[in-house]
Design an enzyme around this catalytic site. Structure first.
Site: not given
Ligand code: IPE
Ligand code: IPE
Ligand code: MG
Length: 262
Positions: A34, A36, A51, A80-82, A85, A202, A208
């Site tokens: 997490d 990125n 990414h 599954t929640e991504n 976006r 993490r 979390r």
């Molecule tokens: C968790 O990160 C999912 C991945 C790293 C693939 P998220 O960035 O999606 O999690 P939340 O939304 O901050 O909890």
């Molecule tokens: C994690 O980085 C990668 C994925 C969830 C695919 P994020 O894209 O969640 O990056 P932040 O947490 O918004 O910085």
């Molecule tokens: Mg994130």
């Protein structure tokens, strides 16, 4: 016949893997990669550039896991929640993950890595599925570190899918619902042969779990790093492994250690 694995290239610093022979090494390490997007935005770049920068971090961390002899490395690439976006970011993550697996497959194979995929096939583009299948097939006889690539993965979805399989067997009279235990559920997870998660890391500063490996991480040691994922490398992993070696795991047991000072 699988070929003899080659060692991954050394870390840029020239630093070599610490001696873990005297501390306990986690069998299964899970990483929420997490931070990125925030890393990129803080540099005036679009989230997707974060990414992109995560690929080198991932490859270096896998190299470090191979060198340390970690059995299983699970990485969270898309939850599954991504899907919530923006369509542009979802599209980027689909294409990018597919291309990373495609261009890194031979390299990972040469290190003896066995690639498996965890997640729900529904909604994943066909071309992405195809690349995952190719990587799984090509590396299936490797005996080195298992890379569990979690894409369109959710811990709740995995447990729900297991419950569905059990319910179907019970409805068909092939399984007695009275005999269902935690071990039964574990047998119907995506990869029941993988050991439980020992160390859950993490990056990115959030404290979390975000629906990652909920079942498997029930007794994992949790380690939250402020470091954004694009800045992680094998040295980060090795520090985490050393920290893990100092943990006292109890799994519900207890030891009486009365202080002599009283
Ligand atoms: C968790 O990160 C999912 C991945 C790293 C693939 P998220 O960035 O999606 O999690 P939340 O939304 O901050 O909890
Ligand atoms: C994690 O980085 C990668 C994925 C969830 C695919 P994020 O894209 O969640 O990056 P932040 O947490 O918004 O910085
Ligand atoms: Mg994130």
């Amino acid at each position: 016949m699988s070929k003899a694995p080659v060692a991954p290239p050394a870390h840029v610093s020239g630093q070599t893997v610490p001696d873990f022979s005297h501390s306990s090494l986690p069998r299964h390490v899970a990483i929420v990669m997490d931070g990125n997007g925030r890393w990129a935005n803080a540099r005036g770049l679009k989230r997707t550039e974060g990414h992109r920068a995560g690929e080198a971090a991932l490859m270096d961390v896998i190299a470090g896991a191979v060198e340390a002899g970690v059995e299983v490395l699970s990485v969270y690439a898309f939850s599954t929640e991504n899907w919530k976006r923006s369509p542009a970011e979802v599209k980027f993550l689909m294409t990018y993950s597919r291309d990373v697996i495609a261009r890194r497959r031979d390299e990972l194979d040469s290190w003896g890595v066995r690639i498996v995929w965890s997640g729900r096939p529904i909604r994943i583009w066909k071309s992405v599925n195809r690349e995952f299948e190719k990587a799984v097939e090509q590396t299936k006889h490797n005996t080195g570190t298992v890379l569990n690539f979690c894409f369109n993965y959710g811990g709740q979805a995995e447990i729900a899918d297991a419950a569905g399989k059990i319910a179907r067997l019970a409805a068909a009279g092939k399984l007695n619902p009275e005999t269902v235990t935690a071990e039964t559920v574990a047998r119907y997870l995506y990869h029941p042969q993988l050991p439980p998660v020992d160390l859950f890391i993490r990056s990115g500063g959030e404290r979390r779990i975000s629906n990652f490996l909920l079942w498997q991480a029930s007794y994992a040691e949790l380690l939250f790093l402020d470091l954004p994922w694009p800045e992680a490398d094998r040295l980060t992993l090795w520090d985490c492994l050393l920290w893990f070696g100092g943990r006292e795991r109890r799994f519900g047991t207890a030891v009486d250690r009365v202080s002599p000072a009283y």
